[in-house]
Design an enzyme around this catalytic site. Sequence first.
Site, PDB file in Angstrom:
ATOM      1  N   ARG A 135      22.758 -60.179  -5.057  1.00  0.00           N
ATOM      2  CA  ARG A 135      23.343 -59.156  -5.944  1.00  0.00           C
ATOM      3  C   ARG A 135      23.953 -59.838  -7.181  1.00  0.00           C
ATOM      4  O   ARG A 135      23.963 -61.070  -7.292  1.00  0.00           O
ATOM      5  CB  ARG A 135      24.391 -58.330  -5.207  1.00  0.00           C
ATOM      6  CG  ARG A 135      25.644 -59.106  -4.877  1.00  0.00           C
ATOM      7  CD  ARG A 135      26.659 -58.287  -4.106  1.00  0.00           C
ATOM      8  NE  ARG A 135      27.971 -58.894  -4.228  1.00  0.00           N
ATOM      9  CZ  ARG A 135      29.017 -58.600  -3.486  1.00  0.00           C
ATOM     10  NH1 ARG A 135      28.903 -57.682  -2.540  1.00  0.00           N
ATOM     11  NH2 ARG A 135      30.182 -59.191  -3.676  1.00  0.00           N
TER      12      ARG A 135
ATOM     13  N   ASP B  85      24.093 -70.082   4.093  1.00  0.00           N
ATOM     14  CA  ASP B  85      25.518 -70.233   3.784  1.00  0.00           C
ATOM     15  C   ASP B  85      25.645 -71.555   3.037  1.00  0.00           C
ATOM     16  O   ASP B  85      25.496 -72.626   3.634  1.00  0.00           O
ATOM     17  CB  ASP B  85      26.350 -70.241   5.075  1.00  0.00           C
ATOM     18  CG  ASP B  85      27.842 -70.422   4.787  1.00  0.00           C
ATOM     19  OD1 ASP B  85      28.205 -70.743   3.628  1.00  0.00           O
ATOM     20  OD2 ASP B  85      28.647 -70.252   5.721  1.00  0.00           O
TER      21      ASP B  85
ATOM     22  N   TYR C 286      40.260 -70.898  -7.559  1.00  0.00           N
ATOM     23  CA  TYR C 286      39.013 -70.587  -8.267  1.00  0.00           C
ATOM     24  C   TYR C 286      38.841 -71.528  -9.462  1.00  0.00           C
ATOM     25  O   TYR C 286      37.771 -72.121  -9.653  1.00  0.00           O
ATOM     26  CB  TYR C 286      39.030 -69.131  -8.721  1.00  0.00           C
ATOM     27  CG  TYR C 286      37.732 -68.661  -9.351  1.00  0.00           C
ATOM     28  CD1 TYR C 286      36.619 -68.366  -8.566  1.00  0.00           C
ATOM     29  CD2 TYR C 286      37.609 -68.518 -10.732  1.00  0.00           C
ATOM     30  CE1 TYR C 286      35.428 -67.930  -9.131  1.00  0.00           C
ATOM     31  CE2 TYR C 286      36.425 -68.086 -11.309  1.00  0.00           C
ATOM     32  CZ  TYR C 286      35.337 -67.784 -10.509  1.00  0.00           C
ATOM     33  OH  TYR C 286      34.167 -67.362 -11.078  1.00  0.00           O
TER      34      TYR C 286
ATOM     35  N   LYS D  25      35.910 -74.293 -10.156  1.00  0.00           N
ATOM     36  CA  LYS D  25      34.972 -74.179 -11.283  1.00  0.00           C
ATOM     37  C   LYS D  25      35.105 -75.356 -12.256  1.00  0.00           C
ATOM     38  O   LYS D  25      34.132 -75.742 -12.880  1.00  0.00           O
ATOM     39  CB  LYS D  25      35.169 -72.832 -11.989  1.00  0.00           C
ATOM     40  CG  LYS D  25      34.783 -71.626 -11.117  1.00  0.00           C
ATOM     41  CD  LYS D  25      33.300 -71.645 -10.736  1.00  0.00           C
ATOM     42  CE  LYS D  25      32.877 -70.412  -9.960  1.00  0.00           C
ATOM     43  NZ  LYS D  25      31.441 -70.395  -9.649  1.00  0.00           N
TER      44      LYS D  25
ATOM     45  N   PRO E 291      30.116 -68.142 -17.596  1.00  0.00           N
ATOM     46  CA  PRO E 291      30.166 -66.740 -18.038  1.00  0.00           C
ATOM     47  C   PRO E 291      31.600 -66.287 -18.270  1.00  0.00           C
ATOM     48  O   PRO E 291      32.552 -66.813 -17.679  1.00  0.00           O
ATOM     49  CB  PRO E 291      29.573 -65.973 -16.844  1.00  0.00           C
ATOM     50  CG  PRO E 291      28.937 -66.995 -15.958  1.00  0.00           C
ATOM     51  CD  PRO E 291      29.697 -68.267 -16.193  1.00  0.00           C
TER      52      PRO E 291
ATOM     53  N   VAL F 141      33.862 -62.496 -18.429  1.00  0.00           N
ATOM     54  CA  VAL F 141      34.096 -61.494 -17.384  1.00  0.00           C
ATOM     55  C   VAL F 141      32.879 -60.572 -17.273  1.00  0.00           C
ATOM     56  O   VAL F 141      32.470 -59.945 -18.245  1.00  0.00           O
ATOM     57  CB  VAL F 141      35.342 -60.655 -17.715  1.00  0.00           C
ATOM     58  CG1 VAL F 141      35.558 -59.595 -16.655  1.00  0.00           C
ATOM     59  CG2 VAL F 141      36.558 -61.557 -17.836  1.00  0.00           C
ATOM     60  N   VAL F 142      32.305 -60.514 -16.051  1.00  0.00           N
ATOM     61  CA  VAL F 142      31.173 -59.639 -15.769  1.00  0.00           C
ATOM     62  C   VAL F 142      31.629 -58.672 -14.678  1.00  0.00           C
ATOM     63  O   VAL F 142      32.056 -59.130 -13.611  1.00  0.00           O
ATOM     64  CB  VAL F 142      29.957 -60.433 -15.240  1.00  0.00           C
ATOM     65  CG1 VAL F 142      28.695 -59.578 -15.289  1.00  0.00           C
ATOM     66  CG2 VAL F 142      29.762 -61.738 -15.988  1.00  0.00           C
TER      67      VAL F 142
END
Length: 266
Positions: free
Chosen positions: A20, A68, A160, A164, A190, A192-193
């Site tokens: 997704r 996983d 997070y 990253k 990226p 904000v999506v």
Amino acid sequence: MVASQMRLTGKRALVTGGARGIGRAIAAAFVSEGADVAVCDIDGAAATLTADEIKRQCNGRAHGFTMDVGERASVLACVGECLAALGAIDILVNNAGISKVTPFLEMPESLWDNTLRVNLKGVYLCCQAVLPGMVAAGKGKIINISSQSGKRGNSQYAAYCASKFGVIGLTQSLAQEFAESGITVNAICPGVVFTELWQSPDMLGAYARKRGLAPEAVERYFESKIPLRRLCTVEDVARAAVFLASDESAYMTGQSLNVSGGLEMS
Ligand SMILES: NC(=O)c1ccc[n+]([C@@H]2O[C@H](COP(=O)([O-])OP(=O)(O)OC[C@H]3O[C@@H](n4cnc5c(N)ncnc54)[C@H](O)[C@@H]3O)[C@@H](O)[C@H]2O)c1
């Protein structure tokens, strides 16, 4: 698209977290450009459904697999299945990731460990499983999905951001180490999506609380901060991934490409 105009004809790609969101859009864009794509996800049923839908919509080749990224045995088994189905892996997209906004002093060790396990260790494990085939072939493209949070720290986002930032360090190290094997390693950062990841209560609700906003006001808040005045879309990220996967980016390695509407410029 006419086959001669496709940019990834004959290429074989593995996309993690492809069921997704951003991963799905990258998988679909790759298939549209002529690649044969393994959609790998911890949710194997969703990966298979997505691969079937992409095959139909893009009239190409896609396969769904369970993986996983944070477990070596799962990664090795899945990469073996992908190699059996595709023949080789020319392009690896490390996209699987998780995210939660949490005040640092309330962050349980389990959240820290799991964020680093999926977002950073997952990239290490997938690269270590796929690189030997690329080295033997003398070519390959690795694309790691970092974030604007990989370049700038943010309150209540420590695990997070740490993961990253780590992805960018890993990208640069692998780019140095494998350049002489004909392999390029780049990252995409990226902005904000509004994928399911962002719209979850762990993100949207917690972010709204952090800024003292109503959840429905968060989108407008970001739009006002982003120079191009709109949120990033999954297609924006997928177009950058096609570029980094194609020969058009042959002279780029170790780079971290911002796709954030100007929000991050360094
Ligand atoms: N959405 C954003 O605003 C944004 C911004 C910058 C970076 N990113 C990064 O882009 C990537 C994709 O994010 P998204 O917004 O599409 O998220 P998403 O939650 O919509 O999709 C992530 C996919 O990864 C899968 N996944 C989760 N844990 C996994 C694991 N252990 N192994 C394999 N698959 C796993 C999920 O099942 C899901 O299909 C992530 O790395 C995220 O950090 C997202």
